[in-house]
Design a protein around this motif. Structure first.
Motif, PDB file in Angstrom:
ATOM      1  N   LEU A   1       0.811  -1.219   0.000  1.00 39.08           N
ATOM      2  CA  LEU A   1       0.000   0.000   0.000  1.00 39.08           C
ATOM      3  C   LEU A   1       0.850   1.278   0.000  1.00 39.08           C
ATOM      4  O   LEU A   1       0.335   2.364  -0.296  1.00 39.08           O
ATOM      5  CB  LEU A   1      -0.932   0.005   1.207  1.00 39.08           C
ATOM      6  N   SER A   2       2.109   1.154   0.323  1.00 35.86           N
ATOM      7  CA  SER A   2       2.983   2.314   0.464  1.00 35.86           C
ATOM      8  C   SER A   2       3.069   3.203  -0.780  1.00 35.86           C
ATOM      9  O   SER A   2       3.027   4.430  -0.648  1.00 35.86           O
ATOM     10  CB  SER A   2       4.381   1.870   0.892  1.00 35.86           C
ATOM     11  N   PRO A   3       3.204   2.661  -1.992  1.00 36.31           N
ATOM     12  CA  PRO A   3       3.248   3.567  -3.152  1.00 36.31           C
ATOM     13  C   PRO A   3       1.999   4.452  -3.262  1.00 36.31           C
ATOM     14  O   PRO A   3       2.114   5.647  -3.559  1.00 36.31           O
ATOM     15  CB  PRO A   3       3.370   2.624  -4.343  1.00 36.31           C
ATOM     16  N   ALA A   4       0.845   3.899  -2.976  1.00 37.77           N
ATOM     17  CA  ALA A   4      -0.383   4.703  -3.015  1.00 37.77           C
ATOM     18  C   ALA A   4      -0.358   5.755  -1.919  1.00 37.77           C
ATOM     19  O   ALA A   4      -0.773   6.902  -2.140  1.00 37.77           O
ATOM     20  CB  ALA A   4      -1.613   3.813  -2.872  1.00 37.77           C
ATOM     21  N   THR A   5       0.141   5.395  -0.747  1.00 32.76           N
ATOM     22  CA  THR A   5       0.250   6.341   0.362  1.00 32.76           C
ATOM     23  C   THR A   5       1.163   7.502  -0.013  1.00 32.76           C
ATOM     24  O   THR A   5       0.823   8.675   0.210  1.00 32.76           O
ATOM     25  CB  THR A   5       0.791   5.634   1.628  1.00 32.76           C
ATOM     26  N   GLN A   6       2.317   7.177  -0.580  1.00 31.90           N
ATOM     27  CA  GLN A   6       3.258   8.219  -0.991  1.00 31.90           C
ATOM     28  C   GLN A   6       2.651   9.102  -2.080  1.00 31.90           C
ATOM     29  O   GLN A   6       2.772  10.331  -2.032  1.00 31.90           O
ATOM     30  CB  GLN A   6       4.567   7.595  -1.503  1.00 31.90           C
TER      31      GLN A   6
ATOM     32  N   VAL B   1       1.078  14.133  -3.964  1.00 29.06           N
ATOM     33  CA  VAL B   1       0.359  14.696  -5.113  1.00 29.06           C
ATOM     34  C   VAL B   1      -0.869  15.469  -4.644  1.00 29.06           C
ATOM     35  O   VAL B   1      -1.156  16.563  -5.144  1.00 29.06           O
ATOM     36  CB  VAL B   1      -0.027  13.596  -6.131  1.00 29.06           C
ATOM     37  N   TYR B   2      -1.578  14.949  -3.635  1.00 28.03           N
ATOM     38  CA  TYR B   2      -2.824  15.579  -3.195  1.00 28.03           C
ATOM     39  C   TYR B   2      -2.716  16.348  -1.882  1.00 28.03           C
ATOM     40  O   TYR B   2      -3.213  17.457  -1.763  1.00 28.03           O
ATOM     41  CB  TYR B   2      -3.946  14.535  -3.097  1.00 28.03           C
ATOM     42  N   ILE B   3      -2.096  15.747  -0.875  1.00 31.56           N
ATOM     43  CA  ILE B   3      -2.028  16.404   0.431  1.00 31.56           C
ATOM     44  C   ILE B   3      -0.991  17.518   0.423  1.00 31.56           C
ATOM     45  O   ILE B   3      -1.247  18.620   0.910  1.00 31.56           O
ATOM     46  CB  ILE B   3      -1.728  15.384   1.556  1.00 31.56           C
TER      47      ILE B   3
ATOM     48  N   ILE C   1       9.182  11.897  -5.827  1.00 28.38           N
ATOM     49  CA  ILE C   1       8.161  10.872  -5.580  1.00 28.38           C
ATOM     50  C   ILE C   1       8.698   9.455  -5.807  1.00 28.38           C
ATOM     51  O   ILE C   1       8.403   8.559  -5.025  1.00 28.38           O
ATOM     52  CB  ILE C   1       6.871  11.144  -6.400  1.00 28.38           C
ATOM     53  N   ASN C   2       9.473   9.259  -6.851  1.00 32.11           N
ATOM     54  CA  ASN C   2       9.976   7.902  -7.132  1.00 32.11           C
ATOM     55  C   ASN C   2      10.887   7.400  -6.022  1.00 32.11           C
ATOM     56  O   ASN C   2      10.775   6.241  -5.597  1.00 32.11           O
ATOM     57  CB  ASN C   2      10.700   7.869  -8.481  1.00 32.11           C
ATOM     58  N   ASN C   3      11.776   8.259  -5.536  1.00 38.05           N
ATOM     59  CA  ASN C   3      12.657   7.856  -4.452  1.00 38.05           C
ATOM     60  C   ASN C   3      11.874   7.608  -3.163  1.00 38.05           C
ATOM     61  O   ASN C   3      12.138   6.655  -2.436  1.00 38.05           O
ATOM     62  CB  ASN C   3      13.753   8.905  -4.229  1.00 38.05           C
ATOM     63  N   TYR C   4      10.898   8.450  -2.884  1.00 40.62           N
ATOM     64  CA  TYR C   4      10.098   8.267  -1.675  1.00 40.62           C
ATOM     65  C   TYR C   4       9.248   6.997  -1.758  1.00 40.62           C
ATOM     66  O   TYR C   4       9.016   6.345  -0.734  1.00 40.62           O
ATOM     67  CB  TYR C   4       9.240   9.502  -1.406  1.00 40.62           C
TER      68      TYR C   4
ATOM     69  N   THR D   1      11.359   0.817   3.829  1.00 43.46           N
ATOM     70  CA  THR D   1      11.173   1.124   5.252  1.00 43.46           C
ATOM     71  C   THR D   1      10.029   0.301   5.840  1.00 43.46           C
ATOM     72  O   THR D   1      10.146  -0.207   6.959  1.00 43.46           O
ATOM     73  CB  THR D   1      10.922   2.626   5.454  1.00 43.46           C
ATOM     74  N   SER D   2       8.941   0.171   5.099  1.00 43.67           N
ATOM     75  CA  SER D   2       7.806  -0.636   5.572  1.00 43.67           C
ATOM     76  C   SER D   2       8.234  -2.061   5.858  1.00 43.67           C
ATOM     77  O   SER D   2       7.839  -2.646   6.873  1.00 43.67           O
ATOM     78  CB  SER D   2       6.688  -0.650   4.529  1.00 43.67           C
ATOM     79  N   LEU D   3       9.039  -2.617   4.968  1.00 43.91           N
ATOM     80  CA  LEU D   3       9.476  -4.000   5.151  1.00 43.91           C
ATOM     81  C   LEU D   3      10.520  -4.128   6.257  1.00 43.91           C
ATOM     82  O   LEU D   3      10.378  -4.958   7.156  1.00 43.91           O
ATOM     83  CB  LEU D   3      10.017  -4.563   3.832  1.00 43.91           C
ATOM     84  N   SER D   4      11.557  -3.300   6.206  1.00 43.56           N
ATOM     85  CA  SER D   4      12.649  -3.461   7.170  1.00 43.56           C
ATOM     86  C   SER D   4      12.223  -3.098   8.591  1.00 43.56           C
ATOM     87  O   SER D   4      12.416  -3.894   9.524  1.00 43.56           O
ATOM     88  CB  SER D   4      13.864  -2.635   6.744  1.00 43.56           C
ATOM     89  N   MET D   5      11.633  -1.940   8.770  1.00 39.93           N
ATOM     90  CA  MET D   5      11.206  -1.545  10.111  1.00 39.93           C
ATOM     91  C   MET D   5      10.033  -2.403  10.584  1.00 39.93           C
ATOM     92  O   MET D   5       9.907  -2.690  11.772  1.00 39.93           O
ATOM     93  CB  MET D   5      10.826  -0.057  10.142  1.00 39.93           C
ATOM     94  N   GLY D   6       9.195  -2.810   9.650  1.00 41.38           N
ATOM     95  CA  GLY D   6       8.057  -3.654  10.000  1.00 41.38           C
ATOM     96  C   GLY D   6       8.488  -5.004  10.556  1.00 41.38           C
ATOM     97  O   GLY D   6       7.924  -5.492  11.541  1.00 41.38           O
ATOM     98  N   VAL D   7       9.492  -5.600   9.942  1.00 44.08           N
ATOM     99  CA  VAL D   7       9.973  -6.906  10.404  1.00 44.08           C
ATOM    100  C   VAL D   7      10.603  -6.775  11.795  1.00 44.08           C
ATOM    101  O   VAL D   7      10.355  -7.603  12.674  1.00 44.08           O
ATOM    102  CB  VAL D   7      10.960  -7.519   9.380  1.00 44.08           C
TER     103      VAL D   7
END
Length: 160
Positions: A88-93, A98-100, A129-132, A139-145
């Motif tokens: 879900l992270s790409p959509a969040t970014q 783009v909107y917020i 945006i691409n780098n983020y 980050t989601s994967l590494s910190m999440g684990v």
């Protein structure tokens, strides 16, 4: 898929909180005139993220394991939750930048270059945006684990 219903639910909850956090940051000026503060205070979201993992794994423990969970079961659930968040992270970014807060990248680049922390070229390579999106997934994967391992240890039952 039904086996991971709890993780999917909490992945969407996490995403909702991440978007809310981005909106709050924007309202506090951390994406505009107080962008220098963003680099410090954005890390506070880590507290929210850990709390969500705690609630998610406790929910998994109660809902799917009838109140008794091993470290391994909790850890696997946390890994799945991390994967859902990463997906879900790409959509969040995208929604965030783009909107917020569409002006965030130009503001942070201007600040970083003005403070002589990076060259214009390096700042533009980093703050986009691409780098983020890539960073968000990693980050989601590494910190999440890591978070899943720690939270699973805390909520596990001694015996099963």
């Amino acid at each position: 898929m039904n086996k991971f219903k709890t993780e999917i639910k909490w992945g969407f909850i996490f995403t909702g909180f991440a978007l809310l956090w981005a909106y709050i940051e924007k309202q506090l000026g951390w994406h505009t005139d107080q962008v220098s503060e963003h680099l410090i205070y954005t890390n506070l979201f880590g507290v929210v993220a850990i709390a969500i993992y705690v609630f998610a794994l406790k929910d998994k423990k109660q809902t799917d394991y009838k109140g008794v969970i091993t470290w391994k079961e909790g850890f696997i659930s946390g890994i799945v939750l991390s994967a859902v968040i990463a997906i879900l992270s790409p959509a969040t970014q995208y929604i965030t930048y783009v909107y917020i807060s569409p002006e965030y990248f130009s503001n942070i680049t201007e600040y970083i270059v003005g403070a002589e922390k990076m060259t214009q070229e390096n700042a533009e390579e980093y703050f986009n945006i691409n780098n983020y999106i890539r960073q968000g997934i990693f980050t989601s994967l590494s910190m999440g684990v890591v978070t899943a391992a720690i939270v699973s240890f805390i909520i596990k039952n001694k015996k099963k």
